[in-house]
Design a protein around this motif. Structure first.
Motif, PDB file in Angstrom:
ATOM      1  N   GLN A  77       3.204   7.050   7.420  1.00  0.00           N
ATOM      2  CA  GLN A  77       3.101   5.661   6.964  1.00  0.00           C
ATOM      3  C   GLN A  77       4.488   5.029   6.848  1.00  0.00           C
ATOM      4  OE1 GLN A  77       0.326   5.326   3.756  1.00  0.00           O
ATOM      5  NE2 GLN A  77       0.629   3.124   3.483  1.00  0.00           N
ATOM      6  N   CYS A  78       5.485   5.807   6.429  1.00  0.00           N
ATOM      7  CA  CYS A  78       6.852   5.293   6.357  1.00  0.00           C
ATOM      8  C   CYS A  78       7.381   4.961   7.748  1.00  0.00           C
ATOM      9  CB  CYS A  78       7.773   6.321   5.701  1.00  0.00           C
ATOM     10  SG  CYS A  78       7.606   6.480   3.910  1.00  0.00           S
ATOM     11  N   ARG A  79       7.089   5.807   8.723  1.00  0.00           N
ATOM     12  CA  ARG A  79       7.562   5.544  10.087  1.00  0.00           C
ATOM     13  C   ARG A  79       6.919   4.287  10.659  1.00  0.00           C
ATOM     14  NH1 ARG A  79       7.639  11.325  10.485  1.00  0.00           N
ATOM     15  NH2 ARG A  79       5.466  11.380  11.187  1.00  0.00           N
TER      16      ARG A  79
ATOM     17  N   MET B 161       5.855   1.750   8.897  1.00  0.00           N
ATOM     18  CA  MET B 161       6.460   0.623   8.187  1.00  0.00           C
ATOM     19  C   MET B 161       7.854   0.339   8.721  1.00  0.00           C
ATOM     20  SD  MET B 161       5.550  -1.421   5.689  1.00  0.00           S
ATOM     21  CE  MET B 161       6.321  -2.880   6.341  1.00  0.00           C
ATOM     22  N   LEU B 162       8.617   1.384   8.983  1.00  0.00           N
ATOM     23  CA  LEU B 162       9.970   1.220   9.505  1.00  0.00           C
ATOM     24  C   LEU B 162       9.938   0.534  10.866  1.00  0.00           C
ATOM     25  CD1 LEU B 162      12.957   1.892   8.920  1.00  0.00           C
ATOM     26  CD2 LEU B 162      12.619   4.035  10.200  1.00  0.00           C
ATOM     27  N   HIS B 163       8.966   0.895  11.689  1.00  0.00           N
ATOM     28  CA  HIS B 163       8.843   0.250  12.997  1.00  0.00           C
ATOM     29  C   HIS B 163       8.568  -1.242  12.848  1.00  0.00           C
ATOM     30  CE1 HIS B 163       7.968   0.037  17.319  1.00  0.00           C
ATOM     31  NE2 HIS B 163       6.986  -0.775  16.979  1.00  0.00           N
ATOM     32  N   LEU B 164       7.663  -1.580  11.957  1.00  0.00           N
ATOM     33  CA  LEU B 164       7.354  -2.997  11.728  1.00  0.00           C
ATOM     34  C   LEU B 164       8.585  -3.768  11.265  1.00  0.00           C
ATOM     35  CD1 LEU B 164       3.899  -2.737   9.925  1.00  0.00           C
ATOM     36  CD2 LEU B 164       4.311  -3.699  12.182  1.00  0.00           C
ATOM     37  N   LEU B 165       9.356  -3.166  10.372  1.00  0.00           N
ATOM     38  CA  LEU B 165      10.538  -3.845   9.856  1.00  0.00           C
ATOM     39  C   LEU B 165      11.619  -4.000  10.922  1.00  0.00           C
ATOM     40  CD1 LEU B 165      10.814  -2.166   6.339  1.00  0.00           C
ATOM     41  CD2 LEU B 165      10.063  -4.480   6.849  1.00  0.00           C
TER      42      LEU B 165
ATOM     43  N   ASP C 139       0.834  -1.206   0.000  1.00  0.00           N
ATOM     44  CA  ASP C 139       0.000   0.000   0.000  1.00  0.00           C
ATOM     45  C   ASP C 139       0.869   1.256   0.000  1.00  0.00           C
ATOM     46  OD1 ASP C 139      -2.777   1.289   0.524  1.00  0.00           O
ATOM     47  OD2 ASP C 139      -1.500   2.132   2.096  1.00  0.00           O
ATOM     48  N   LEU C 140       1.919   1.261   0.822  1.00  0.00           N
ATOM     49  CA  LEU C 140       2.841   2.402   0.840  1.00  0.00           C
ATOM     50  C   LEU C 140       3.538   2.546  -0.503  1.00  0.00           C
ATOM     51  CD1 LEU C 140       4.429   4.645   2.217  1.00  0.00           C
ATOM     52  CD2 LEU C 140       5.947   2.885   3.186  1.00  0.00           C
ATOM     53  N   TYR C 141       3.948   1.450  -1.078  1.00  0.00           N
ATOM     54  CA  TYR C 141       4.602   1.474  -2.392  1.00  0.00           C
ATOM     55  C   TYR C 141       3.703   2.111  -3.444  1.00  0.00           C
ATOM     56  CZ  TYR C 141       6.189  -0.529  -6.866  1.00  0.00           C
ATOM     57  OH  TYR C 141       6.578  -0.712  -8.170  1.00  0.00           O
TER      58      TYR C 141
END
Length: 567
Positions: A546-548, A550-554, A487-489
């Motif tokens: 949304q990037c932050r 996603m970064l947390h999940l990764l 979704d972010l992509y």
């Protein structure tokens, strides 16, 4: 049991604020499927990414005594997943149609989620049919088409196991039901669900004018399992080649839950690898949609799959029902042992077998034999059907005469086909090995160590199956992480036009679909630094947030504290 806490709060909020228990994340994949690192062209903005089934029911029945669809919780889960599509099954309760019309569709429309009605075919409707129209598919399509005029997020219809019901769904009747829907709404779509063997030239030539696309559920046909993924790219390629000349989209469905007549649900790593392949195919437009099959949204241990005689693991051999194994083929596990002088050598073990109760035992008897070998000699054998189904039996074998005087020996536990017979799925297991006079490594099959899996036929699949009480929640989180990444992509591709950021976006997604977490973290952080200076971008704050997330999940996934579970 997973605490009820998980079902009562926003699951995503818990992940983002507290992190996630390490044991929930998938380990390194156990299968290899190649991906393409750079797309030839960006994904379509209409790319379908979604889920089927796995609905949440209300805890308390309503006045009619039925546990209705819990629409608020369903929408919450679907929004957490960042899906844009949901296949809504009408089958489990007679109120499913009314719940769709009165509650789910309006809520999904508000959440920006497209909905497809999923119907069962006549072969599944003999004991229980979709209500209220049963197997009158003309009535179903007419009603769904009419409803879609009020709810534009109701996009189409899927019929399960379509190819196995072609005697009912003749081209003439299929055209009739499709036209009944389009008479109400010309934009209503119909995608039959078809397994790969059914996507043939004959099928496409006979039905291309009566359908708008195809949902292909992957199950490693012709061997029918959710253990292996090696055939997935080839099946997608062949299906696409047949559908593309007629402009028919291909939607790939991936099993997130148990395939019937198999010994266990797909592992977390299987789902992870399969969905990553699907994302790569979606971004390269090799497919037009990616759907998870029954992604459970309520999490508790799948106790029916806890089949081990002791501990959580056992050695299993699964045979698909397509009768592709030949007499003399076998599969199992072997280990070389080192021997010291002893007056007696014995091996005790447990075994069990499972086979369909629809096939008469007289036809099953003598087809398969469980065996114990020492080097090149059979020292114990037992017919597959000589004991109760799914019941562990104990056996002790004296190996003294076979091992005396040897410095080492090869111990093999296997299943062998003795004669041909009617096609039927079967699986069996070995567990709880105990030795006297020698030692075995990993005697309870609690890991994949020490034993070597062997098979002389692709239709016989040896696996070390281990019960994972957190499988459901771990699969959910795995899919959520990947769907949120896609979704972010898509947002970055459609909203950001600076070439440098777009290139970083492609590199990042290439790392994601390849499972390169460290690289994806580094690329995402670099992308965020450039996004932070794009002050004229109206969606800058939303994209950075949304990037932050996603970064947390990764980073949680890549944490050194993550338990290394080998599925």
């Amino acid at each position: 049991m997973i605490p009820s806490f998980w079902g009562s709060r926003s699951f995503l909020a818990v992940i983002l604020t507290l992190g996630l228990a390490a044991s929930l994340w998938p380990s390194r994949p156990d299968v290899t499927v190649s991906v393409i690192s750079a797309p030839s062209r960006p994904p379509s903005s209409s790319a379908m990414i979604g889920d089927y089934g796995g609905e949440i029911r209300e805890v308390k029945p309503r006045k009619d005594g039925i546990h209705h669809i819990d629409t608020p919780k369903m929408i919450q889960r679907l929004r957490e997943l960042k899906v844009n599509t949901y296949f809504y099954l009408i089958w489990h309760e007679p109120t499913d149609w009314d719940d769709l019309r009165r509650e789910f569709l309006p809520a999904a429309q508000k959440a920006g989620i497209q909905v497809w009605v999923y119907l069962v075919p006549p072969s599944e409707a003999m004991e229980k049919a979709s209500e209220p129209f049963g197997t009158d598919y003309v009535a179903w399509f007419r009603a769904i088409g009419h409803l879609s005029r009020s709810f534009p997020n109701l996009k189409g219809v899927v019929i399960d196991d379509f190819n196995d019901n072609r005697g009912f769904f003749t081209p003439q009747y299929t055209e009739r039901i499709q036209q009944a829907g389009k008479a109400e709404n010309p934009d209503l779509l119909f995608y039959p669900q078809v397994y790969f063997p059914g996507i043939t030239t004959d099928f496409i030539e006979g039905y291309h004018h009566t359908i708008d696309g195809v949902v292909m559920t992957f199950r490693d046909d012709k061997y029918r399992n959710t253990h292996r993924l090696q055939s997935l790219p080839g099946q997608v390629k062949q299906a696409r080649q047949l559908l593309a000349p007629h402009g028919l989209p291909l939607v790939l469905m991936i099993h997130a839950s148990k395939l019937s007549a198999t010994p266990a649900s797909p592992t977390v790593s299987y789902v992870d690898k399969a969905v990553r392949y699907g994302m790569d195919a979606l971004r390269n437009r090799r497919i037009q949609g990616l759907i998870t099959y029954v992604l459970h949204k309520v999490w508790f241990p799948e106790v029916k799959e806890h089949l081990a005689r002791s501990g959580t693991g056992y050695a299993s051999v699964f045979v698909s029902p397509n009768n592709l194994t030949q007499t003399g083929t076998s599969a199992g596990f072997r280990q070389r042992i080192r021997l010291s002088p002893s007056s007696r050598y014995r091996l005790a073990f447990s075994y069990m077998s499972v086979y369909p109760d629809q096939v008469p035992l007289s036809q099953m008897t003598g087809q398969y034999q469980m065996q114990l070998w020492v080097d090149q000699q059979i020292v114990w054998r037992r017919d597959l059907v000589t004991q109760d189904r799914e019941r562990w039996e104990d056996q002790t074998v004296d190996l003294t005469s076979y091992l005396r005087g040897k410095p080492s020996a090869l111990i093999t536990l296997c299943l062998t086909r003795i004669k041909n017979g009617p096609p039927a799925w079967i699986y069996m297991g070995f567990d709880r090995l105990k030795t006297e006079g020698f030692t075995l490594d990993n005697p309870d099959f609690e890991s994949v160590k020490a034993w070597t899996a062997i098979s002389t036929s692709p239709g016989m699949i040896p696996s070390m199956l281990r019960f994972d009480p957190g499988r459901r929640i771990r699969v959910y989180i795995t899919v959520m992480r990947l769907y949120r990444a896609f979704d972010l992509y898509q947002r970055l591709r459609s909203e950001v036009h600076r070439p440098l950021i777009r290139d970083l976006t492609e590199q990042w997604m290439g790392s994601m679909v390849a499972g390169k977490i460290e690289e994806s973290i580094r690329q995402l952080e670099e992308m965020m630094r450039f996004l932070a200076i794009e002050r004229e971008l109206t969606s800058q704050k939303g994209l950075l947030l949304q990037c932050r997330e996603m970064l947390h999940l990764l980073k949680v996934m890549e944490s050194p504290s993550v338990l290394d579970r080998s599925d």
